[in-house]
Design an enzyme around this catalytic site. Structure first.
Site, PDB file in Angstrom:
ATOM      1  N   GLY A  86      24.181  38.514  37.748  1.00 37.96           N
ATOM      2  CA  GLY A  86      24.496  39.748  38.319  1.00 37.96           C
ATOM      3  C   GLY A  86      24.634  40.795  37.340  1.00 37.96           C
ATOM      4  O   GLY A  86      25.004  40.523  36.007  1.00 37.96           O
ATOM      5  N   ARG A  87      25.525  41.601  37.862  1.00 36.42           N
ATOM      6  CA  ARG A  87      26.454  42.509  36.728  1.00 36.42           C
ATOM      7  C   ARG A  87      27.707  42.486  37.129  1.00 36.42           C
ATOM      8  O   ARG A  87      28.425  42.493  35.818  1.00 36.42           O
ATOM      9  CB  ARG A  87      26.110  43.988  37.822  1.00 36.42           C
ATOM     10  CG  ARG A  87      26.219  45.197  36.368  1.00 36.42           C
ATOM     11  CD  ARG A  87      25.917  46.289  37.155  1.00 36.42           C
ATOM     12  NE  ARG A  87      25.140  46.837  37.887  1.00 36.42           N
ATOM     13  CZ  ARG A  87      26.902  47.264  39.235  1.00 36.42           C
ATOM     14  NH1 ARG A  87      28.157  47.622  38.385  1.00 36.42           N
ATOM     15  NH2 ARG A  87      26.550  47.489  40.454  1.00 36.42           N
ATOM     16  N   GLU A  90      29.241  41.268  33.192  1.00 33.58           N
ATOM     17  CA  GLU A  90      30.251  41.942  32.561  1.00 33.58           C
ATOM     18  C   GLU A  90      31.631  42.856  32.392  1.00 33.58           C
ATOM     19  O   GLU A  90      32.220  42.801  31.014  1.00 33.58           O
ATOM     20  CB  GLU A  90      29.279  43.390  33.082  1.00 33.58           C
ATOM     21  CG  GLU A  90      27.257  43.489  31.925  1.00 33.58           C
ATOM     22  CD  GLU A  90      26.866  44.976  32.796  1.00 33.58           C
ATOM     23  OE1 GLU A  90      27.818  45.685  32.867  1.00 33.58           O
ATOM     24  OE2 GLU A  90      25.532  44.390  32.410  1.00 33.58           O
ATOM     25  N   CYS A 116      21.590  33.265  34.956  1.00 37.15           N
ATOM     26  CA  CYS A 116      21.501  34.460  34.897  1.00 37.15           C
ATOM     27  C   CYS A 116      22.850  35.369  33.359  1.00 37.15           C
ATOM     28  O   CYS A 116      22.196  34.380  32.185  1.00 37.15           O
ATOM     29  CB  CYS A 116      21.118  35.493  35.872  1.00 37.15           C
ATOM     30  SG  CYS A 116      20.759  37.166  35.478  1.00 37.15           S
ATOM     31  N   HIS A 117      23.088  36.516  34.274  1.00 37.44           N
ATOM     32  CA  HIS A 117      23.892  37.036  32.913  1.00 37.44           C
ATOM     33  C   HIS A 117      25.479  35.815  33.433  1.00 37.44           C
ATOM     34  O   HIS A 117      26.415  36.443  32.519  1.00 37.44           O
ATOM     35  CB  HIS A 117      24.326  38.182  33.644  1.00 37.44           C
ATOM     36  CG  HIS A 117      23.300  39.327  33.034  1.00 37.44           C
ATOM     37  ND1 HIS A 117      22.455  39.218  33.859  1.00 37.44           N
ATOM     38  CD2 HIS A 117      22.818  40.449  32.554  1.00 37.44           C
ATOM     39  CE1 HIS A 117      21.683  40.041  33.096  1.00 37.44           C
ATOM     40  NE2 HIS A 117      21.888  40.486  32.362  1.00 37.44           N
ATOM     41  N   TYR A 136      19.683  35.291  31.458  1.00 40.81           N
ATOM     42  CA  TYR A 136      18.509  35.877  31.454  1.00 40.81           C
ATOM     43  C   TYR A 136      17.752  35.989  29.977  1.00 40.81           C
ATOM     44  O   TYR A 136      18.736  36.287  29.435  1.00 40.81           O
ATOM     45  CB  TYR A 136      18.936  37.444  32.118  1.00 40.81           C
ATOM     46  CG  TYR A 136      18.039  38.351  32.711  1.00 40.81           C
ATOM     47  CD1 TYR A 136      17.458  38.289  33.398  1.00 40.81           C
ATOM     48  CD2 TYR A 136      17.957  39.604  31.644  1.00 40.81           C
ATOM     49  CE1 TYR A 136      16.369  39.295  34.098  1.00 40.81           C
ATOM     50  CE2 TYR A 136      17.581  40.614  31.753  1.00 40.81           C
ATOM     51  CZ  TYR A 136      16.537  39.797  32.828  1.00 40.81           C
ATOM     52  OH  TYR A 136      15.474  41.017  32.940  1.00 40.81           O
TER      53      TYR A 136
END
Length: 188
Positions: A86-87, A90, A116-117, A136
């Protein structure tokens, strides 16, 4: 007592990448704890692919309570680690407590599932050097910068590290992670 697995996440994590492994691992008989920067109700998101967009879109997802804060985690209490995407990765990768947790799992060669991330976090902890991973696909340069060999495939198993690209790869991701878990940390 059931073996415990730690899942590290935060706000803006991909709903499916948190809740699918959480439920699947509980179904298998593991106790799963969700850790975040603080104990609070987390707000997840839904990433999807829509015609006409060059990248994924983001919509509000489910909410879920964090069981404990990163600062409260004793990595020795857990047999394995799940790192969703997801985000959230970060900003989570900058958390010193989280990086210490991640390092503890890699330093002791315990099973880690990332997707993913999520590998942005393990890369920030310096854990991907000389490893084979997927993530990802847009993260290929990040993985190579972290010293990993990137493979664009649904799942990569490198010892006790199991990685996948995104939620469409869940079946392969959890199948391979459970294979590692049944060997390294079986439910008795």
């Amino acid at each position: 007592m059931a073996p415990k697995i730690l899942l590290v996440t935060g706000d803006a994590a991909e709903s499916l990448e948190v809740l699918y492994p959480y439920q699947r691992l509980r179904e298998e008989g593991y106790e799963v704890h969700i850790a975040a920067p603080s104990r609070k109700t987390l707000r997840f998101v839904v990433h999807d692919f829509e015609p006409g967009f060059d990248t994924y879109t983001e919509k509000p997802g489910y909410t879920w309570p964090a069981d404990l804060a990163f600062s409260e985690v004793d990595p020795d209490d857990y047999v394995a680690l799940v790192v969703p995407g997801g985000r959230a990765p970060e900003y989570l990768r900058n958390d010193a407590d989280l990086r210490a947790i991640l390092s503890a799992f890699f330093d002791t060669d315990r099973p880690v599932a990332q997707i993913c991330h999520g590998p942005l976090m393990t890369a920030a902890a310096g854990a991907l050097k000389n490893r084979r991973v997927t993530a990802y696909p847009a993260l290929e340069p990040d993985m190579e910068t972290a010293g990993a060999a990137f493979q664009d495939t649904e799942v990569v198993v490198d010892g006790t590290l199991v990685s996948s690209r995104a939620w469409p790869d869940h079946s392969a991701w959890m199948r391979e992670f459970l294979t590692v878990l049944r060997t390294k940390a079986p439910v008795t």
